[in-house]
Design an enzyme around this catalytic site. Structure first.
Site, PDB file in Angstrom:
ATOM      1  N   LYS A  74      29.604  39.094  39.239  1.00  0.00           N
ATOM      2  CA  LYS A  74      29.286  37.727  39.678  1.00  0.00           C
ATOM      3  C   LYS A  74      27.788  37.508  39.908  1.00  0.00           C
ATOM      4  O   LYS A  74      27.299  36.408  39.729  1.00  0.00           O
ATOM      5  CB  LYS A  74      30.060  37.380  40.950  1.00  0.00           C
ATOM      6  CG  LYS A  74      31.514  37.057  40.678  1.00  0.00           C
ATOM      7  CD  LYS A  74      32.161  36.347  41.861  1.00  0.00           C
ATOM      8  CE  LYS A  74      33.574  35.936  41.543  1.00  0.00           C
ATOM      9  NZ  LYS A  74      34.509  37.099  41.529  1.00  0.00           N
ATOM     10  N   GLU A 116      32.008  27.026  47.542  1.00  0.00           N
ATOM     11  CA  GLU A 116      33.128  27.491  48.356  1.00  0.00           C
ATOM     12  C   GLU A 116      33.348  28.959  48.033  1.00  0.00           C
ATOM     13  O   GLU A 116      32.860  29.461  47.025  1.00  0.00           O
ATOM     14  CB  GLU A 116      34.399  26.705  48.029  1.00  0.00           C
ATOM     15  CG  GLU A 116      35.151  27.177  46.788  1.00  0.00           C
ATOM     16  CD  GLU A 116      34.464  26.813  45.477  1.00  0.00           C
ATOM     17  OE1 GLU A 116      33.610  25.896  45.485  1.00  0.00           O
ATOM     18  OE2 GLU A 116      34.780  27.455  44.458  1.00  0.00           O
ATOM     19  N   SER A 168      34.897  44.972  35.984  1.00  0.00           N
ATOM     20  CA  SER A 168      34.128  43.818  36.485  1.00  0.00           C
ATOM     21  C   SER A 168      33.566  44.043  37.881  1.00  0.00           C
ATOM     22  O   SER A 168      32.563  43.437  38.253  1.00  0.00           O
ATOM     23  CB  SER A 168      34.998  42.565  36.464  1.00  0.00           C
ATOM     24  OG  SER A 168      36.214  42.772  37.170  1.00  0.00           O
TER      25      SER A 168
HETATM   26  C1  LIG Z   1      35.789  37.092  40.964  1.00  0.00           C
HETATM   27  C2  LIG Z   1      36.139  38.334  40.260  1.00  0.00           C
HETATM   28  C3  LIG Z   1      36.883  38.316  39.059  1.00  0.00           C
HETATM   29  C4  LIG Z   1      37.476  37.072  38.464  1.00  0.00           C
HETATM   30  O1  LIG Z   1      36.588  36.147  37.963  1.00  0.00           O
HETATM   31  P1  LIG Z   1      36.404  35.846  36.399  1.00  0.00           P
HETATM   32  O2  LIG Z   1      35.707  34.534  36.399  1.00  0.00           O
HETATM   33  O3  LIG Z   1      37.772  35.767  35.773  1.00  0.00           O
HETATM   34  O4  LIG Z   1      35.599  36.943  35.841  1.00  0.00           O
HETATM   35  C5  LIG Z   1      37.119  39.515  38.403  1.00  0.00           C
HETATM   36  N1  LIG Z   1      36.665  40.692  38.898  1.00  0.00           N
HETATM   37  C6  LIG Z   1      35.952  40.755  40.050  1.00  0.00           C
HETATM   38  C7  LIG Z   1      35.499  42.088  40.523  1.00  0.00           C
HETATM   39  C8  LIG Z   1      35.668  39.581  40.764  1.00  0.00           C
HETATM   40  O5  LIG Z   1      34.965  39.663  41.904  1.00  0.00           O
END
Ligand SMILES: *Cc1c(COP(=O)(O)O)cnc(C)c1O
Length: 400
Positions: A95, A117, A384
């Site tokens: 993010k 938010e 992610s």
């Molecule tokens: C917020 C988040 C997501 C989901 O968001 P996407 O917009 O689908 O990428 C996925 N993995 C992590 C670690 C997150 O913090």
């Protein structure tokens, strides 16, 4: 030559095929169009490019490595699994890539406040971090119920100096926080900017957030070419709003031999109603200012959704994903809460990497499918984020 031309997406009105656009009142369209114009102008300038590039390298720690999960691959006895390590970024997830972009854009546009938010607090922490760095005031709206649940992130946001606004109306959760933040934004949209947390919302946000996240795939493509002189056979990423997935996919869209897999939360099972499988079970509709697949009740309200990973429980999905699904360029599948928990523990114990529960959905897909594929096949899974935030929850659940 590819039969697609994705570089021209979205069109000037913000459409990816029939999805996206600006389903908002005309006054707000004007404000969004201002943001789009400023973005298109600023992002071409060498100053902006250079600043973003330097921060990606020296602040986030990019490029994030690609790790060959040898022990996991051997254990499964099929395809080779590789991990794109977005969990190693500063703040522990992808993010920060777009939050930095949004904060920088806000500064270049002379905005006086960044508003957003947050649900579980992941977007809030990443945005508060970026705003502290860039030096711009940041106001985060969060439901009181979530504030009580998400103590570590609440404390971090406070330390980082953002203004944390508790929302007590309604059910005091994410939806109420969205309403509250949006009301604040509407008080002065000329001077404030609303920082959306994924590739969702009205144009230009699905485009801008994609552009900032596309560094993930751009790096991965280069890393694979220089290491193997070949591209991966599969790219796998979890899909909530869809920004880490689109970030990974973008550089490969025209490489038709590369299969793109988005993994949605199957929750407690697709037939239980307790899931968040928007692409799998939703229908084209509109939500939060865009046309996209939506999980709706019979009377057209967004469905309450469920996932073990709070970052994935969203009843809509980014418009570009909807378009890729209809074209057949990307496939969307699901992983259940249980598969995701198993994947969380397996990656932790076999590779010493604790993934976020969100990312564990993508890992679960790889664990399910690698044994069916040949050892020459390469699967690249986007990790992610890291699972520190989920550790207590999982330990309690499993009685560790
Ligand atoms: C917020 C988040 C997501 C989901 O968001 P996407 O917009 O689908 O990428 C996925 N993995 C992590 C670690 C997150 O913090």
């Amino acid at each position: 030559m590819s039969k697609y031309n994705f570089s021209a997406m979205p069109d000037a009105q913000g459409y990816f095929g029939e999805y996206g656009g600006q389903i908002i009142p005309p006054e707000l369209q004007a404000v969004m169009n201002d943001i789009d114009r400023a973005y298109e102008e600023i992002r071409q300038t060498p100053e902006f490019q250079q600043e973003l590039k330097t921060l990606f390298a020296d602040y986030i720690g990019r490029p994030s490595p690609i790790f060959h999960a040898r022990r996991l691959s051997n254990k499964l006895g099929g395809a080779q699994i590789f991990l794109k390590r977005e969990d190693l970024n500063h703040t522990g997830a992808h993010k920060i890539n777009h939050c930095l972009g949004e904060a920088l854009l806000a500064k270049y546009m002379g905005k006086t406040k960044v508003i957003a938010e947050t649900g579980a607090g992941q977007h809030g922490v990443a945005l508060a971090t970026a705003c502290a760095l860039v030096g711009i005031p940041c106001e985060i709206h969060m439901g009181q119920v979530d504030i009580e649940k998400e103590h570590p992130n609440v404390v971090k946001m406070k330390i980082l100096g953002c203004d944390l606004i508790p929302v007590t109306r309604g059910t005091a959760t994410l939806k109420d926080a969205v309403d509250s933040a949006f009301e604040e934004y509407l008080k002065d949209p000329q001077n404030f900017i609303y920082a959306i947390g994924s590739v969702v919302g009205p144009h230009p946000f699905p485009k801008m957030v994609r552009d900032f996240q596309s560094i993930i795939g751009a790096e991965a493509r280069e890393q694979f070419l220089s290491r193997f002189n070949a591209l991966p056979d599969y790219l796998v990423a979890c899909v909530g709003g869809g920004c880490n997935a689109i970030g990974l996919f973008t550089a490969f869209l025209e490489d038709e031999a590369v299969q793109l897999i988005g993994v949605e939360p199957g929750g407690k099972g697709l037939d239980t109603g307790l899931h968040s499988a928007t692409m799998t079970l939703g229908k084209p509709s509109s939500l939060h200012g865009m046309k996209c697949y939506v999980l709706e009740t019979e009377d057209g309200e967004p469905m309450p959704v469920h996932s073990i990973a709070s970052g994935l429980d969203y009843p809509g999905v980014g418009p570009q994903h909807c378009y890729l699904k209809d074209l057949g360029r990307a496939q969307y599948e699901t992983a259940t809460d249980q598969e995701c928990l198993d994947a969380f523990m397996t990656l932790s114990r076999v590779e010493g990497i604790i993934p976020a529960l969100e990312s564990s959905h993508a890992v679960a897909w790889a664990i399910r499918n690698a044994p069916k594929l040949s050892p020459e096949t390469r699967i690249l899974v986007n990790i992610s984020g890291r699972g520190d935030k989920d550790a207590d929850y999982v330990a309690n659940l499993l009685g560790l």
